[in-house]
Each structure stands twice: as structure tokens, then as C-alpha cells.
Design a protein around this motif. Structure first.
Motif, mmCIF file in Angstrom:
data_model
loop_
_atom_site.group_PDB
_atom_site.id
_atom_site.type_symbol
_atom_site.label_atom_id
_atom_site.label_comp_id
_atom_site.label_asym_id
_atom_site.label_seq_id
_atom_site.Cartn_x
_atom_site.Cartn_y
_atom_site.Cartn_z
ATOM 1 N N LEU A 112 33.215 37.249 34.299
ATOM 2 C CA LEU A 112 34.030 36.360 33.476
ATOM 3 C C LEU A 112 35.506 36.690 33.647
ATOM 4 O O LEU A 112 36.346 35.774 33.744
ATOM 5 C CB LEU A 112 33.627 36.486 32.006
ATOM 6 N N ALA A 113 35.840 37.962 33.702
ATOM 7 C CA ALA A 113 37.231 38.372 33.912
ATOM 8 C C ALA A 113 37.735 37.900 35.267
ATOM 9 O O ALA A 113 38.882 37.461 35.407
ATOM 10 C CB ALA A 113 37.353 39.897 33.807
ATOM 11 N N HIS A 114 36.865 37.950 36.271
ATOM 12 C CA HIS A 114 37.250 37.478 37.600
ATOM 13 C C HIS A 114 37.510 35.978 37.580
ATOM 14 O O HIS A 114 38.444 35.486 38.214
ATOM 15 C CB HIS A 114 36.140 37.803 38.614
ATOM 16 N N GLY A 115 36.665 35.240 36.841
ATOM 17 C CA GLY A 115 36.847 33.792 36.756
ATOM 18 C C GLY A 115 38.129 33.413 36.035
ATOM 19 O O GLY A 115 38.870 32.533 36.476
ATOM 20 N N ILE A 116 38.416 34.092 34.909
ATOM 21 C CA ILE A 116 39.646 33.819 34.167
ATOM 22 C C ILE A 116 40.867 34.177 35.001
ATOM 23 O O ILE A 116 41.867 33.432 35.019
ATOM 24 C CB ILE A 116 39.649 34.602 32.831
ATOM 25 N N MET A 185 34.020 34.242 41.301
ATOM 26 C CA MET A 185 32.786 34.773 40.738
ATOM 27 C C MET A 185 31.719 34.908 41.817
ATOM 28 O O MET A 185 30.978 35.901 41.842
ATOM 29 C CB MET A 185 32.296 33.883 39.600
ATOM 30 N N MET A 186 31.631 33.925 42.724
ATOM 31 C CA MET A 186 30.654 33.998 43.795
ATOM 32 C C MET A 186 30.991 35.126 44.780
ATOM 33 O O MET A 186 30.099 35.834 45.267
ATOM 34 C CB MET A 186 30.588 32.658 44.537
ATOM 35 N N TYR A 187 32.291 35.293 45.045
ATOM 36 C CA TYR A 187 32.701 36.376 45.948
ATOM 37 C C TYR A 187 32.324 37.734 45.358
ATOM 38 O O TYR A 187 31.748 38.583 46.054
ATOM 39 C CB TYR A 187 34.211 36.317 46.192
ATOM 40 N N GLU A 188 32.636 37.945 44.078
ATOM 41 C CA GLU A 188 32.326 39.220 43.442
ATOM 42 C C GLU A 188 30.805 39.412 43.337
ATOM 43 O O GLU A 188 30.298 40.524 43.491
ATOM 44 C CB GLU A 188 32.968 39.292 42.053
ATOM 45 N N PHE A 189 30.070 38.307 43.103
ATOM 46 C CA PHE A 189 28.613 38.380 43.040
ATOM 47 C C PHE A 189 28.032 38.784 44.397
ATOM 48 O O PHE A 189 27.142 39.639 44.476
ATOM 49 C CB PHE A 189 28.047 37.030 42.608
ATOM 50 N N MET A 190 28.557 38.177 45.466
ATOM 51 C CA MET A 190 28.081 38.528 46.806
ATOM 52 C C MET A 190 28.438 39.962 47.168
ATOM 53 O O MET A 190 27.680 40.651 47.856
ATOM 54 C CB MET A 190 28.672 37.557 47.835
#
Length: 327
Positions: A112-116, A185-190
Motif C-alpha cells: 500500500l505504501a508503494h502504491g501511495i 505494487m506489481m513490481y514489488e510483488f514480483m
């Protein structure tokens, strides 16, 4: 090197470090993939010239080069270079700063922090890239009447006023805020999946960036089509009586115009070109940014160690060590 050491630049690094890394990543990303971006702009046209109707990306590039000249696919690149440097400098520096602030309460990965952080960074990025995008896309269109980026800027400013450069700003934010949120968010998830230690790993950064860019690009294609229409104002520019055709203003006006001219399928025009552009573009941007971040941190660490030992910073040994390990 653990997550806390690598995930951000050193705590005593200056904003200039983030800005240099971001500017280099942005310029590399846009310049390398610019021909595909030109194809995307033309494929998103809702009233294409019969000579500019393409069935695939290779066909589009072939026709552009054969009938319009070898440099046609890169026409308008000057505008992108002028805007991408400062835009991405603020983009990445804001992202790193906000990510550090929002994630400082407890350790771990905070999607969430990455998205914000991505949303806030986008506000700054689009404020600078908006005018550059208007000039770029008008230069990319088939039969563009402008002789250069400078001529395009002057003509648009004189005939449509300064508002023309930000006509699509709200739509661009509507597209880029979800795009960048999904992207980050997808980058951090990957990264959690393929690089859970968060060390510097070129292959992991390229793969994560490509997947994140492709997914975000596909989801936000309808908004990109509307943004292109607002930037190019192609219905007005291709009309014989330009003064009788009112400019398309606002997202909903563009949304209705696309549906009226091309139906539901019109919202997904150029989706293949958009994905093909974003996959390597985001992969390049993240790999260049992560390398520059890693290099700055390693260089600073080597400088500190050398200062303690009383010798000059071993820059040459640092480069040879990197070359031996990753090249």
C-alpha cells in the motif's frame, strides 16, 4: 547485502542521487522504445488516414520508413528527451522519499505504501511530461503539419493557448495514477517472488519491470486512447474547416467521441503496441535505476572504507568487481 541496506539509497544520500538515477532511467526508457510509441499513437487514431491503417506493429514501422522516411518513427523525440529527464528525476526521487517515509513505521514490504508513493510521484511526473506529450504525439501523427518540435510548440501556443498543453492532464492522471499504483505494487510483488532478499539482481529487475509494465498497460489502455485523442485533437486538425470544429475538452467528451467513432473496440486500439512499448520500457527503466542506485551505494561504501584506511577511493577496483560479477 540485506533488504534495509539495498532497498533505498543510503540514508545520507542527497536528493540529487535519486534525481540522477531517475533522469537517466527515464531518458533511456523513452528513447529506446520511441519508435514503438510512435506506432501506438497512430494505431490509437479514431479517424486514421487510409494510408496510415496498420494491421501489426512491424507493418506500421515498415510503411512509416518506406513511405515517410527512415527517421519518421523517431520524429518528435526531442520533446520526450526534454521532458523525460526532469520528469523522471522528480518521479523516482519522490517515490523513494515517500516510500521510505511511509514504510518507516515497521520493517517489511508495504505494498500500500508503494502504491501511495507511486500516486504522489505521478502528480509531479505528469505536470512536466504533459506538454512534452502533446508536442510528441502531434509530431507522431500521420501528415503532421509541424516542421519541428519548436514549431509545434509555437503553433499550439499561438492558436490554442497554454491550456492546450494541459487539456489531457486530468485524464492523464486518471490513467497514470492507477497505472503507476498497479505498476509499483506489481513490481514489488514480483520482487518478493523472484528476489525476496532484495539484493541487486539485474535479471530479477528486468523480469519484474516487464511483468509490471505489461499488466498495468493492458488495464489502462482505454484511458490512454482518450488521452491520445485529447492531445492530438485529430478530428479538429484533419477537418477542412478547423474553426468550425470545437476542440475536445475533458475526459468524458473524449470517451463519447471514441465510442461514437469506433465503438467499444475503439477503447482498446493499439493495446498490443502499448504493451510491447511498456514491457521493455519499464524493464529498462527499473534495471537502469536499480543499477545506478546500486552503483552509487557501492561507490559511497568504497569511499567510506577507503577514507578509514587512509587511501584513495578504489573506483577502478569497484568497477572491475562489478564487471567480474555481473558481466
Amino acid at each position: 547485502m540485506d533488504f534495509d541496506e539495498y532497498e533505498t539509497l543510503p540514508n545520507n544520500s542527497t536528493p540529487l542521487n535519486h534525481m540522477m538515477a531517475g533522469a537517466l532511467a527515464g531518458i533511456m526508457e523513452h528513447c529506446i522504445m520511441y519508435p514503438v510509441d510512435s506506432v501506438k499513437t497512430r494505431m490509437q487514431s479514431i479517424t486514421p488516414n487510409p494510408r496510415a491503417v496498420y494491421r501489426s506493429i512491424p507493418e506500421a514501422l515498415y510503411k512509416m520508413i518506406r513511405y515517410e522516411g527512415a527517421l519518421r518513427p523517431v520524429r518528435g523525440m526531442v520533446a520526450v528527451v526534454s521532458g523525460a529527464g526532469p520528469a523522471h528525476a522528480l518521479y523516482f526521487s519522490c517515490y523513494e522519499y515517500m516510500k521510505r517515509k511511509l514504510s518507516s513505521t515497521k520493517p517489511g514490504h508495504h505494498h500500500l505504501a508503494h502504491g501511495i508513493s507511486g500516486c504522489l510521484a505521478t502528480l509531479l511526473h505528469d505536470a512536466i511530461m504533459g506538454p512534452a506529450d502533446v508536442i510528441k504525439q502531434r509530431m507522431q501523427m500521420y501528415g503532421s503539419p509541424y516542421s519541428s518540435c519548436k514549431d509545434c510548440f509555437r503553433t499550439v501556443y499561438r492558436t490554442e493557448g497554454p491550456r492546450a498543453f494541459y487539456r489531457s492532464y486530468s485524464t492523464q492522471l486518471m490513467m497514470n495514477v492507477p497505472f503507476q499504483s498497479i505498476h509499483f505494487m506489481m513490481y514489488e510483488f514480483m520482487q518478493d517472488l523472484v528476489n525476496d532478499k532484495r539484493s541487486y539482481h539485474p535479471v530479477a529487475h528486468v523480469f519484474s519491470g516487464a511483468v509490471a509494465g505489461a499488466f498495468a498497460a493492458a488495464v489502462t489502455t482505454p484511458l490512454d486512447v482518450c488521452k491520445t485523442l485529447l492531445n492530438t485533437q485529430e478530428i479538429r486538425l484533419t477537418s477542412r474547416n478547423k474553426q468550425d470544429v470545437q476542440p475536445i475538452n475533458g475526459f468524458f467528451s473524449a470517451l463519447q467521441c471514441v465510442y461514437r467513432c469506433r465503438g467499444l473496440g475503439g477503447y482498446f486500439q493499439g493495446i498490443q503496441a502499448r504493451i510491447l512499448f511498456q514491457m521493455p520500457a519499464t524493464a529498462i527503466a527499473w534495471s537502469v535505476y536499480e543499477f545506478f542506485k546500486y552503483f552509487l551505494m557501492q561507490h559511497q561504501q568504497a569511499h567510506v572504507e577507503a577514507t578509514i584506511d587512509g587511501v584513495s577511493p578504489p573506483s577502478q577496483r569497484l568497477f572491475l568487481s562489478f564487471h567480474h560479477k555481473y558481466v
